[in-house]
Design an enzyme around this catalytic site. Structure first.
Site, PDB file in Angstrom:
ATOM      1  N   THR A   1      41.396 -28.428   3.573  1.00 50.72           N
ATOM      2  CA  THR A   1      39.980 -28.093   3.582  1.00 50.72           C
ATOM      3  C   THR A   1      39.412 -28.005   2.179  1.00 50.72           C
ATOM      4  O   THR A   1      40.138 -27.692   1.219  1.00 50.72           O
ATOM      5  CB  THR A   1      39.773 -26.743   4.291  1.00 50.72           C
ATOM      6  OG1 THR A   1      38.441 -26.273   4.079  1.00 50.72           O
ATOM      7  CG2 THR A   1      40.716 -25.677   3.730  1.00 50.72           C
TER       8      THR A   1
ATOM      9  N   TYR B   1      41.308 -17.423   4.312  1.00 52.72           N
ATOM     10  CA  TYR B   1      41.502 -18.697   5.016  1.00 52.72           C
ATOM     11  C   TYR B   1      41.890 -19.796   4.038  1.00 52.72           C
ATOM     12  O   TYR B   1      42.866 -20.531   4.247  1.00 52.72           O
ATOM     13  CB  TYR B   1      40.229 -19.081   5.759  1.00 52.72           C
ATOM     14  CG  TYR B   1      40.197 -20.534   6.195  1.00 52.72           C
ATOM     15  CD1 TYR B   1      41.033 -20.992   7.209  1.00 52.72           C
ATOM     16  CD2 TYR B   1      39.329 -21.450   5.583  1.00 52.72           C
ATOM     17  CE1 TYR B   1      41.009 -22.323   7.606  1.00 52.72           C
ATOM     18  CE2 TYR B   1      39.311 -22.772   5.977  1.00 52.72           C
ATOM     19  CZ  TYR B   1      40.149 -23.206   6.981  1.00 52.72           C
ATOM     20  OH  TYR B   1      40.135 -24.536   7.365  1.00 52.72           O
TER      21      TYR B   1
END
Length: 316
Positions: A126, A149
């Site tokens: 990501t 995250y």
């Protein structure tokens, strides 16, 4: 050609499986445990057109405790898309779920992969690993994730590097930039915006709404991802997958108002902790290694997502 896809029922996963099966020589094994913020009944709809496909086999499994060696037998390629998504929910006690699903599961799959002759192990990462950056960001930028995250996804990247260097697992890392389109998770911005405008509910805007994102349409994303199968010289590489257009949150809402012919009610709150103000992918490496050229503009992509959201909430 036998391919294993983890997270096969998810947003990117289900779209990727459909793309892979367009090749008559491909058989796909899909695995998913139905975690994440999207209601399970909606996620299961992602598989509706796939479950009866003759070259697709689906298993619902706890990915932490699955016998990976049995699933990897005879597999040529692995797409590891499964994980716990979301920046805002990764703080506090929920962090343990991120550790389990983004770090522990990845390590166990890599550990099993070192014992089988797979050709490529593709790990979905990501843009959250970059943190706050100015201008286009290349894969060589300093990595400074701003959320738990992002840290767990970056740890997954490091695990890929370690298993490649130590055991020869042929890893490739793809860093996705804000993917949107049909089957987008229910907690993601576009999905929420469309649903709330259609139901006359206020849209929560974190910060001033001027934050910008490099938006990647799902079809472009899966074309790029699938192209790794046949790409040469990509093992050990990390590759940005960005979109055709950038825009601010407020720009997106204005476009949605036009497309839906309805005015949005905006509710501004404090900026979310852990989210960068801007993202912008340098995709030169994807262009060179994957011949990647994003094609779908925001207006076209938003129309497709509107059709999807209408379908699951109002036409079912």
């Amino acid at each position: 050609m036998n391919i294993l896809v983890t997270g096969a029922a998810g947003f990117v996963g289900s779209n990727l499986v459909e793309r892979l099966l367009e090749d008559q020589n491909v058989k796909v094994i899909g695995i998913d445990s139905f975690i994440g913020p999207t209601p399970e009944n909606i996620t299961r709809q992602n598989l509706k057109s796939l479950l009866n496909h003759p070259r697709f086999t689906f298993y619902e499994e706890d990915l932490l405790n699955v016998n990976w060696r049995s699933y990897l037998t005879g597999v040529d390629y692995v797409f590891h898309l499964a994980g716990m998504p979301g920046v805002r929910s990764s703080w506090g006690p929920d962090f343990q779920s991120y550790v389990t699903n983004n770090i522990d599961v990845t390590q166990r799959l890599l550990e099993a992969s070192k014992h089988v002759p797979i050709k490529k192990f593709i790990y979905s990462s990501t843009s959250s690993v970059y943190g706050e950056k100015t201008g286009k960001v290349s894969e060589d930028a300093i990595l400074e994730p701003m959320s738990p995250y992002g840290i767990t996804k970056l740890t997954g990247e490091y695990l890929c590097h370690v298993y490649r260097k130590s055991f020869g697992v042929p890893t490739v890392i793809l860093r996705y930039f804000t993917v949107y389109g049909p089957r987008q998770r229910s907690d993601m911005a576009f999905h929420r915006f469309i649903k709330n405008i259609m139901t006359d509910k206020p849209i929560t805007i974190y910060g001033d709404g001027k934050q910008t994102r490099d938006f990647t349409f799902i079809r472009d994303c899966v074309v790029a991802t699938a192209s790794v199968l046949h790409a040469k010289g990509v093992i050990g590489e990390t590759i940005n997958i960005g979109g055709k257009e950038r825009a601010s949150v407020l720009d997106i809402i204005k476009e949605l108002e036009k497309l839906l012919n309805k005015k949005a009610t905006l509710h501004f709150v404090d900026a979310a902790i852990g989210e960068p103000k801007h993202t912008w992918a340098d995709i030169k490496r994807a262009e060179q290694l994957l011949q990647y050229r994003p094609k779908v503009d925001l207006k076209t992509g938003l129309k497709e997502e509107i059709k999807y959201v209408k379908g699951i909430y109002f036409n079912s």
